[in-house]
Design an enzyme around this catalytic site. Structure first.
Site, PDB file in Angstrom:
ATOM      1  N   ASP A  98       1.747  14.280   8.251  1.00 24.08           N
ATOM      2  CA  ASP A  98       2.744  14.987   9.047  1.00 24.08           C
ATOM      3  C   ASP A  98       2.059  15.473  10.327  1.00 24.08           C
ATOM      4  O   ASP A  98       1.042  16.174  10.259  1.00 24.08           O
ATOM      5  CB  ASP A  98       3.268  16.199   8.243  1.00 24.08           C
ATOM      6  CG  ASP A  98       4.679  16.573   8.623  1.00 24.08           C
ATOM      7  OD1 ASP A  98       5.458  16.927   7.720  1.00 24.08           O
ATOM      8  OD2 ASP A  98       4.985  16.495   9.825  1.00 24.08           O
ATOM      9  N   ASP A 193       6.791  15.616  13.555  1.00 23.09           N
ATOM     10  CA  ASP A 193       7.630  16.808  13.439  1.00 23.09           C
ATOM     11  C   ASP A 193       8.347  17.116  14.756  1.00 23.09           C
ATOM     12  O   ASP A 193       7.705  17.226  15.805  1.00 23.09           O
ATOM     13  CB  ASP A 193       6.720  17.998  13.065  1.00 23.09           C
ATOM     14  CG  ASP A 193       7.496  19.259  12.779  1.00 23.09           C
ATOM     15  OD1 ASP A 193       8.284  19.257  11.830  1.00 23.09           O
ATOM     16  OD2 ASP A 193       7.324  20.232  13.520  1.00 23.09           O
ATOM     17  N   GLU A 244      10.991  12.841  13.327  1.00 21.80           N
ATOM     18  CA  GLU A 244      12.035  13.790  12.946  1.00 21.80           C
ATOM     19  C   GLU A 244      12.744  14.189  14.226  1.00 21.80           C
ATOM     20  O   GLU A 244      12.135  14.797  15.111  1.00 21.80           O
ATOM     21  CB  GLU A 244      11.452  15.026  12.268  1.00 21.80           C
ATOM     22  CG  GLU A 244      12.548  15.982  11.828  1.00 21.80           C
ATOM     23  CD  GLU A 244      12.085  17.412  11.629  1.00 21.80           C
ATOM     24  OE1 GLU A 244      11.166  17.844  12.324  1.00 21.80           O
ATOM     25  OE2 GLU A 244      12.659  18.091  10.770  1.00 21.80           O
ATOM     26  N   HIS A 317      11.896  19.206   2.547  1.00 21.80           N
ATOM     27  CA  HIS A 317      11.427  20.572   2.273  1.00 21.80           C
ATOM     28  C   HIS A 317      12.224  21.614   3.046  1.00 21.80           C
ATOM     29  O   HIS A 317      11.976  22.823   2.896  1.00 21.80           O
ATOM     30  CB  HIS A 317       9.949  20.666   2.639  1.00 21.80           C
ATOM     31  CG  HIS A 317       9.727  20.361   4.081  1.00 21.80           C
ATOM     32  ND1 HIS A 317       9.947  19.114   4.653  1.00 21.80           N
ATOM     33  CD2 HIS A 317       9.356  21.158   5.101  1.00 21.80           C
ATOM     34  CE1 HIS A 317       9.702  19.165   5.933  1.00 21.80           C
ATOM     35  NE2 HIS A 317       9.352  20.390   6.248  1.00 21.80           N
ATOM     36  N   ASP A 318      13.152  21.131   3.911  1.00 25.55           N
ATOM     37  CA  ASP A 318      13.967  22.069   4.697  1.00 25.55           C
ATOM     38  C   ASP A 318      15.402  22.138   4.198  1.00 25.55           C
ATOM     39  O   ASP A 318      16.203  22.891   4.767  1.00 25.55           O
ATOM     40  CB  ASP A 318      14.036  21.608   6.161  1.00 25.55           C
ATOM     41  CG  ASP A 318      12.709  21.666   6.876  1.00 25.55           C
ATOM     42  OD1 ASP A 318      12.480  20.820   7.755  1.00 25.55           O
ATOM     43  OD2 ASP A 318      11.887  22.538   6.530  1.00 25.55           O
TER      44      ASP A 318
HETATM   45  O1  TEU Z   1      11.947  21.196  11.056  1.00 28.00           O
HETATM   46  C1  TEU Z   1      12.735  21.009  12.210  1.00 28.00           C
HETATM   47  C2  TEU Z   1      13.879  21.910  12.219  1.00 28.00           C
HETATM   48  O2  TEU Z   1      14.682  21.897  13.109  1.00 28.00           O
HETATM   49  C3  TEU Z   1      14.008  22.886  11.108  1.00 28.00           C
HETATM   50  O3  TEU Z   1      14.409  24.050  11.701  1.00 28.00           O
HETATM   51  C4  TEU Z   1      15.028  22.335  10.114  1.00 28.00           C
HETATM   52  O4  TEU Z   1      15.760  21.282  10.650  1.00 28.00           O
HETATM   53  C5  TEU Z   1      15.989  23.434   9.804  1.00 28.00           C
HETATM   54  O5  TEU Z   1      15.221  24.437   9.187  1.00 28.00           O
HETATM   55  C6  TEU Z   1      17.087  22.940   8.852  1.00 28.00           C
HETATM   56  O6  TEU Z   1      18.039  23.997   8.780  1.00 28.00           O
HETATM   57  C7  TEU Z   1      10.568  20.860  11.235  1.00 28.00           C
HETATM   58  C8  TEU Z   1       9.893  21.028   9.874  1.00 28.00           C
HETATM   59  O7  TEU Z   1      10.464  20.099   8.951  1.00 28.00           O
HETATM   60  C9  TEU Z   1      10.126  22.455   9.436  1.00 28.00           C
HETATM   61  O8  TEU Z   1       9.625  22.661   8.105  1.00 28.00           O
HETATM   62  C10 TEU Z   1       9.402  23.367  10.405  1.00 28.00           C
HETATM   63  O9  TEU Z   1       9.682  24.711  10.064  1.00 28.00           O
HETATM   64  C11 TEU Z   1       9.889  23.114  11.846  1.00 28.00           C
HETATM   65  O10 TEU Z   1       9.969  21.735  12.181  1.00 28.00           O
HETATM   66  C12 TEU Z   1       8.898  23.722  12.819  1.00 28.00           C
HETATM   67  O11 TEU Z   1       7.692  22.986  12.765  1.00 28.00           O
END
Ligand code: TEU
Length: 544
Positions: A98, A193, A244, A317-318
């Site tokens: 990542d 990311d 992403e 994970h989000d």
């Molecule tokens: O997430 C991108 C992002 O926009 C996140 O805010 C996510 O889409 C949102 O929480 C969904 O509701 C990436 C990573 O996957 C996330 O874990 C990180 O917190 C974020 O970037 C910052 O690096």
């Protein structure tokens, strides 16, 4: 290491902090991943995406990197990482790292030195004497004042995650060198990311009607930067690269992952994961809009096919657990988890499986704010409370939407802490681990695990699942999602009932003769073309 054609590959996403700790730590480790490689090889996946394990103060669970060249001691050592690489390769498993380079931690040396205006690292960040009115994605303003610099710095996420200035060629070169370091160690893929946020519009204008995202999402030079990254890091190497793309568009994704591979191999977009956001608001509990879910995913299938490549996924994970979000995590948990898997894995694109999804893990039944750890969730609680929302409404939204739904320890068995560790984990284990766990899944030939295993295998066996065109057959049906995949020699028909009541479907005449490739009920109720689909029933038919 021979790799399957990447278009036929499946990627398993590991959140190491919650995966496994054989050392008996509160958080998962790299040795924990290595210890479970045989399980992952049994599932049949090809790539393992590790969420960040770099040195980090863990404010955003590693998405706040303080040293891109070091493994965070909580996960282990660089020797542990090298062993993981070697052991994975022995099992035909490729590791995907990542890469978090839209921002870095304010604990990074770059920022510690860069706060001083005379430092060569000052220009690695975005400083302004006056902030714009942009809003952080984690709530609050997107700028914070730094009293050493005497200026404001931009942070689209948490204030400890300072945005990097991609306008600066020295910064870009430092990023490419870092990526080459991991590539040359034997990493065979990168997940980038929020990579579509790295180019900010020069105007830095206010956005009184919005949150500022229009000034940095898919920004003016983002394709130049990705083409440069491709030339400096990917070109000439067999790497799986996925971006992403936060709040992106189909038009941009057609460029990000176009088949002449000048940028990335594929993209994640999130439009299908906002169909339970009433008026675009994440932090409001609401049922999902099935017609919108079907329409959005179908539009992206048709829009991308032949020119670009989707990363297809339900969970990460989000996001909350898909069986709780779009299926049924009570009576029909197994059937609906299998239905969701078949529906996704029949689509064009590379499927991503999030740890625990393959055994139908539902959301944890958290009831108290003290169960939650996620900075975005806790900020939302503070913000909503200040806005006067009731505790009950806020907790209902958090229970449904929090990123922690996916971050509870992987459920290996029914023992205390679910076999994740002998120590009390950093976040509570879900109480359902006593019945929903890997050990039980491996022992049950009808488990969700073996359904995923078979789907992964089917995609390697049937070209139509890779190169077939997509056609939606039931755009207006309120419960049934039926679609066809077609190439010159073969066709697949997927029928999925997304609800707990029976659905009916009339097989087109040319489908009266068919094979069943996979199903989630023991039989198939069809009489002269009239099909009855039971609650959450899903079936994949095949014909040549
Ligand atoms: O997430 C991108 C992002 O926009 C996140 O805010 C996510 O889409 C949102 O929480 C969904 O509701 C990436 C990573 O996957 C996330 O874990 C990180 O917190 C974020 O970037 C910052 O690096």
């Amino acid at each position: 290491l021979t790799t399957t054609d990447w278009r036929k590959s499946a990627v398993y996403q590991i959140y190491p902090k919650s995966f496994y700790s054989p050392e008996g730590k509160a958080t998962g480790t790299l040795r924990g991943v290595t210890a479970k490689l045989d399980y992952l090889a049994k599932l049949g996946v090809d790539y393992l995406w590790l969420t960040p394990v770099y040195a980090s103060p863990q404010r955003d669970n590693g998405y706040d990197v303080s040293d891109y060249y070091a493994i965070d001691p909580s996960y282990g050592t660089m020797a542990d990482f090298d062993e993981l690489l070697a052991e994975a390769n022995k099992r035909q498993l490729s590791v995907m790292m990542d890469i978090v380079v839209n921002h870095c931690s304010t604990d990074h040396d770059w920022f510690k030195q860069g706060r001083h205006p005379e430092s060569p690292y000052h220009d690695y960040f975005i400083w302004r004497d006056q902030p714009t009115d942009w809003v952080s994605k984690f709530g609050g303003p997107a700028w914070s004042f730094d009293d050493v610099a005497g200026k404001y710095y931009l942070h689209l996420f948490d204030e400890t995650q300072a945005d990097l200035n991609w306008e600066n060629p020295a910064l870009r070169e430092a990023i490419y060198q870092m990526m080459c370091f991991w590539r040359d160690k034997g990493v065979r893929g990168f997940r980038l990311d929020v990579i579509n946020l790295i180019s900010k519009d020069d105007s830095f204008a206010n956005d009184p009607t919005g949150d500022g995202r229009k000034y940095y999402t898919d920004g003016p030079r983002v394709h130049d930067y990705l083409q440069e990254m491709n030339q400096r890091v990917f070109d000439g190497h067999d790497l799986m690269t996925v971006g992403e793309m936060s709040s992106t568009t189909l038009e941009h994704c057609l460029r990000y992952s176009n088949t002449n591979e000048q940028e990335l191999k594929m993209t994640f977009n999130f439009h299908h994961l906002k169909v339970d956001y009433p008026d675009g608001q994440k932090w409001t509990a609401a049922p999902f809009d099935f017609l919108e879910l079907k329409r959005i995913l179908s539009d992206w299938q048709v829009g991308m096919q032949g020119n670009a490549w989707n990363a297809i996924f339900w969970c990460n994970h989000d996001q909350p657990r898909v069986v709780s979000r779009f299926g049924d995590d009570t009576v029909y948990r197994v059937e609906s988890a299998k239905m969701l898997a078949t529906t996704l894995h029949g689509l064009q694109g590379t499927p991503y499986i999030y740890q625990g999804e393959e055994i139908g893990t539902p959301n944890p039944d958290f009831t108290d704010l003290t169960d939650y750890r996620d900075v975005e969730t806790l900020n939302a609680y503070t913000e909503k409370t200040a806005l006067g929302e009731t505790e009950a409404d806020i907790l209902a939204a958090i229970r449904q939407k929090s990123r922690d739904n996916a971050r509870t320890p992987m459920q290996w068995d029914a023992s205390p802490h679910a076999g994740f560790s002998t120590a009390t984990p950093w976040i509570p284990v879900a109480s359902n681990h006593t019945t929903i766990n890997v050990e039980a899944a491996l022992a049950d030939p009808n488990s969700v695990f073996y359904h995923y295993k078979k789907l992964i295998q089917l995609r390697k066996q049937y070209d139509v699942l890779t190169n077939g065109s997509y056609r939606l057959l039931t755009p207006d049906d309120l419960a049934l999602w039926a679609y066809e995949r077609t190439n010159d020699d073969e066709q697949v028909l997927v029928l999925s009932n997304f609800y707990g009541t029976a659905a009916s479907f009339t097989l087109p005449n040319d489908w009266l003769d068919h094979q069943v490739l996979i199903q989630n009920y023991p039989d198939f109720l069809e009489t002269s073309g009239q099909v009855t689909l039971r609650p959450y029933e899903s079936i994949m038919l095949y014909r040549t």
